[in-house]
Design a protein around this motif. Structure first.
Motif, PDB file in Angstrom:
ATOM      1  N   SER A 108       0.868  -1.184   0.038  1.00  0.00           N
ATOM      2  CA  SER A 108      -0.080  -0.020   0.008  1.00  0.00           C
ATOM      3  C   SER A 108       0.804   1.229   0.182  1.00  0.00           C
ATOM      4  O   SER A 108       0.287   2.431   0.083  1.00  0.00           O
ATOM      5  N   TYR A 109       2.253   1.013  -0.055  1.00  0.00           N
ATOM      6  CA  TYR A 109       3.052   2.167  -0.085  1.00  0.00           C
ATOM      7  C   TYR A 109       3.791   2.422  -1.215  1.00  0.00           C
ATOM      8  O   TYR A 109       4.386   1.324  -1.643  1.00  0.00           O
ATOM      9  N   GLY A 110       3.831   3.638  -1.465  1.00  0.00           N
ATOM     10  CA  GLY A 110       4.999   3.953  -2.709  1.00  0.00           C
ATOM     11  C   GLY A 110       6.071   4.112  -2.196  1.00  0.00           C
ATOM     12  O   GLY A 110       6.222   4.557  -0.776  1.00  0.00           O
ATOM     13  N   MET A 111       7.287   3.695  -2.588  1.00  0.00           N
ATOM     14  CA  MET A 111       8.681   3.508  -2.144  1.00  0.00           C
ATOM     15  C   MET A 111       9.336   4.339  -2.910  1.00  0.00           C
ATOM     16  O   MET A 111       9.575   4.229  -4.122  1.00  0.00           O
ATOM     17  N   GLY A 112      10.524   4.720  -2.344  1.00  0.00           N
ATOM     18  CA  GLY A 112      11.499   5.549  -2.742  1.00  0.00           C
ATOM     19  C   GLY A 112      12.924   5.232  -2.190  1.00  0.00           C
ATOM     20  O   GLY A 112      13.177   4.921  -1.089  1.00  0.00           O
ATOM     21  N   TRP A 113      14.169   5.787  -3.115  1.00  0.00           N
ATOM     22  CA  TRP A 113      15.486   5.722  -2.430  1.00  0.00           C
ATOM     23  C   TRP A 113      15.610   7.270  -2.730  1.00  0.00           C
ATOM     24  O   TRP A 113      15.635   7.882  -3.662  1.00  0.00           O
ATOM     25  N   PHE A 114      16.383   7.603  -1.862  1.00  0.00           N
ATOM     26  CA  PHE A 114      17.341   9.064  -1.572  1.00  0.00           C
ATOM     27  C   PHE A 114      18.636   8.896  -1.200  1.00  0.00           C
ATOM     28  O   PHE A 114      18.996   7.904  -0.664  1.00  0.00           O
ATOM     29  N   ARG A 115      19.329   9.864  -1.422  1.00  0.00           N
ATOM     30  CA  ARG A 115      20.631   9.990  -0.820  1.00  0.00           C
ATOM     31  C   ARG A 115      21.438  11.080  -0.490  1.00  0.00           C
ATOM     32  O   ARG A 115      20.716  12.310  -0.882  1.00  0.00           O
ATOM     33  N   GLN A 116      21.999  11.250   0.428  1.00  0.00           N
ATOM     34  CA  GLN A 116      22.614  12.528   1.128  1.00  0.00           C
ATOM     35  C   GLN A 116      24.213  12.278   0.989  1.00  0.00           C
ATOM     36  O   GLN A 116      24.706  11.429   1.957  1.00  0.00           O
ATOM     37  N   ALA A 117      24.808  13.115   0.355  1.00  0.00           N
ATOM     38  CA  ALA A 117      26.225  13.332   0.476  1.00  0.00           C
ATOM     39  C   ALA A 117      26.711  14.388   1.564  1.00  0.00           C
ATOM     40  O   ALA A 117      25.932  15.225   1.971  1.00  0.00           O
ATOM     41  N   PRO A 118      27.868  14.147   2.094  1.00  0.00           N
ATOM     42  CA  PRO A 118      28.336  15.102   3.091  1.00  0.00           C
ATOM     43  C   PRO A 118      28.158  16.473   2.970  1.00  0.00           C
ATOM     44  O   PRO A 118      28.503  16.724   1.582  1.00  0.00           O
ATOM     45  N   GLY A 119      27.594  17.478   3.650  1.00  0.00           N
ATOM     46  CA  GLY A 119      27.262  18.731   3.202  1.00  0.00           C
ATOM     47  C   GLY A 119      26.380  19.230   2.412  1.00  0.00           C
ATOM     48  O   GLY A 119      26.123  20.339   1.829  1.00  0.00           O
ATOM     49  N   LYS A 120      25.719  18.286   1.828  1.00  0.00           N
ATOM     50  CA  LYS A 120      24.579  18.307   0.736  1.00  0.00           C
ATOM     51  C   LYS A 120      23.294  17.998   1.434  1.00  0.00           C
ATOM     52  O   LYS A 120      23.074  17.215   2.378  1.00  0.00           O
ATOM     53  N   GLU A 121      22.059  18.591   0.677  1.00  0.00           N
ATOM     54  CA  GLU A 121      20.911  18.066   1.229  1.00  0.00           C
ATOM     55  C   GLU A 121      20.387  16.630   0.499  1.00  0.00           C
ATOM     56  O   GLU A 121      21.122  16.203  -0.434  1.00  0.00           O
ATOM     57  N   ARG A 122      19.542  15.952   1.307  1.00  0.00           N
ATOM     58  CA  ARG A 122      19.064  14.687   0.997  1.00  0.00           C
ATOM     59  C   ARG A 122      18.217  14.854  -0.538  1.00  0.00           C
ATOM     60  O   ARG A 122      17.573  15.692  -0.777  1.00  0.00           O
ATOM     61  N   GLU A 123      18.877  14.187  -1.410  1.00  0.00           N
ATOM     62  CA  GLU A 123      18.079  14.148  -2.696  1.00  0.00           C
ATOM     63  C   GLU A 123      17.490  12.851  -3.087  1.00  0.00           C
ATOM     64  O   GLU A 123      17.847  11.676  -2.769  1.00  0.00           O
ATOM     65  N   VAL A 167      25.377   8.462   1.752  1.00  0.00           N
ATOM     66  CA  VAL A 167      24.321   7.571   2.436  1.00  0.00           C
ATOM     67  C   VAL A 167      22.937   7.325   1.638  1.00  0.00           C
ATOM     68  O   VAL A 167      22.290   8.414   1.453  1.00  0.00           O
ATOM     69  N   HIS A 168      22.692   6.315   1.417  1.00  0.00           N
ATOM     70  CA  HIS A 168      21.442   6.074   0.587  1.00  0.00           C
ATOM     71  C   HIS A 168      20.297   5.657   1.793  1.00  0.00           C
ATOM     72  O   HIS A 168      20.543   4.659   2.499  1.00  0.00           O
ATOM     73  N   TYR A 169      19.239   6.080   1.542  1.00  0.00           N
ATOM     74  CA  TYR A 169      18.106   5.894   2.185  1.00  0.00           C
ATOM     75  C   TYR A 169      16.828   5.178   1.544  1.00  0.00           C
ATOM     76  O   TYR A 169      16.478   5.837   0.263  1.00  0.00           O
ATOM     77  N   CYS A 170      16.013   4.407   2.140  1.00  0.00           N
ATOM     78  CA  CYS A 170      14.775   3.862   1.384  1.00  0.00           C
ATOM     79  C   CYS A 170      13.941   4.789   2.227  1.00  0.00           C
ATOM     80  O   CYS A 170      13.893   5.093   3.348  1.00  0.00           O
ATOM     81  N   VAL A 201       1.480   7.149  -0.683  1.00  0.00           N
ATOM     82  CA  VAL A 201       1.256   7.965  -2.182  1.00  0.00           C
ATOM     83  C   VAL A 201       1.450   6.636  -3.098  1.00  0.00           C
ATOM     84  O   VAL A 201       1.899   5.936  -3.018  1.00  0.00           O
ATOM     85  N   GLN A 202       1.099   7.184  -4.314  1.00  0.00           N
ATOM     86  CA  GLN A 202       1.301   5.974  -5.628  1.00  0.00           C
ATOM     87  C   GLN A 202       2.823   6.095  -5.838  1.00  0.00           C
ATOM     88  O   GLN A 202       3.442   5.011  -5.906  1.00  0.00           O
ATOM     89  N   ILE A 203       3.342   7.167  -6.332  1.00  0.00           N
ATOM     90  CA  ILE A 203       4.718   7.501  -6.527  1.00  0.00           C
ATOM     91  C   ILE A 203       4.870   8.949  -6.435  1.00  0.00           C
ATOM     92  O   ILE A 203       4.351   9.821  -6.756  1.00  0.00           O
ATOM     93  N   SER A 204       6.354   9.234  -5.980  1.00  0.00           N
ATOM     94  CA  SER A 204       6.564  10.677  -5.718  1.00  0.00           C
ATOM     95  C   SER A 204       8.272  10.924  -5.582  1.00  0.00           C
ATOM     96  O   SER A 204       8.882  10.061  -5.316  1.00  0.00           O
ATOM     97  N   ARG A 205       8.639  12.032  -6.178  1.00  0.00           N
ATOM     98  CA  ARG A 205       9.989  12.479  -6.090  1.00  0.00           C
ATOM     99  C   ARG A 205      10.310  13.402  -4.896  1.00  0.00           C
ATOM    100  O   ARG A 205      11.280  13.788  -4.674  1.00  0.00           O
ATOM    101  N   LEU A 206       9.194  13.793  -4.219  1.00  0.00           N
ATOM    102  CA  LEU A 206       9.424  14.539  -3.099  1.00  0.00           C
ATOM    103  C   LEU A 206       9.626  13.876  -1.814  1.00  0.00           C
ATOM    104  O   LEU A 206       8.591  13.191  -1.283  1.00  0.00           O
ATOM    105  N   LYS A 207      10.347  14.497  -0.999  1.00  0.00           N
ATOM    106  CA  LYS A 207      10.899  14.179   0.387  1.00  0.00           C
ATOM    107  C   LYS A 207       9.595  14.139   1.321  1.00  0.00           C
ATOM    108  O   LYS A 207       9.322  13.335   2.041  1.00  0.00           O
ATOM    109  N   ARG A 208       8.734  15.148   0.945  1.00  0.00           N
ATOM    110  CA  ARG A 208       7.659  15.456   2.009  1.00  0.00           C
ATOM    111  C   ARG A 208       6.534  14.480   1.761  1.00  0.00           C
ATOM    112  O   ARG A 208       5.397  14.157   2.584  1.00  0.00           O
TER     113      ARG A 208
END
Length: 123
Positions: free
Chosen positions: A31-46, A93-96, A101-108
């Motif tokens: 029932s969950y849309g899933m995503g992978w994000f990553r965060q490099a040192p000194g940068k925002e999570r993308e 660092v890679h985060y799931c 949601v169905q699918i999204s690019r947005l962290k929120r």
């Protein structure tokens, strides 16, 4: 409540491949849309990649399109990120994440996050 545990990170050389896995607790994984994000040192999570609840739709960041593939196995409560042709700029660092949601690019859009797994790519 959903708990997410990532694995599969490591130290590799440029051009190598890695496959990240993320196992979710609970019986409502599909029932969950899933995503992978990553965060490099000194940068925002993308955003890196997202996949719909059924797995039929995927989206990617331009920086990984053609190199990374996201997939999921709802029977195993697991989402994967196959990373090929890795570059030093993929080091992060890679985060799931899971979202109602169905699918999204947005962290929120994502309500639950794993603790992350480190991917380091040497040149």
């Amino acid at each position: 409540q959903v708990q997410l545990v990532e694995s599969g990170g490591g130290l590799v050389q440029a051009g190598d491949s890695l496959r990240l896995s993320c196992v979710a607790s609970g019986r409502t994984f599909s029932s969950y849309g899933m995503g992978w994000f990553r965060q490099a040192p000194g940068k925002e999570r993308e955003f890196v990649a997202g996949i719909s609840r059924s797995g039929s739709t995927t989206v990617y960041a331009d920086s990984v399109k053609g190199r990374f593939t996201i997939s999921r196995d709802n029977a195993k409560n697991t989402v994967y990120l196959q990373m090929n042709s890795l570059k030093p700029e993929d080091t992060a660092v890679h985060y799931c994440a899971a979202g109602a949601v169905q699918i999204s690019r947005l962290k929120r859009s994502y309500d639950y996050w794993g603790q992350g797994t480190q991917v380091t790519v040497s040149s």
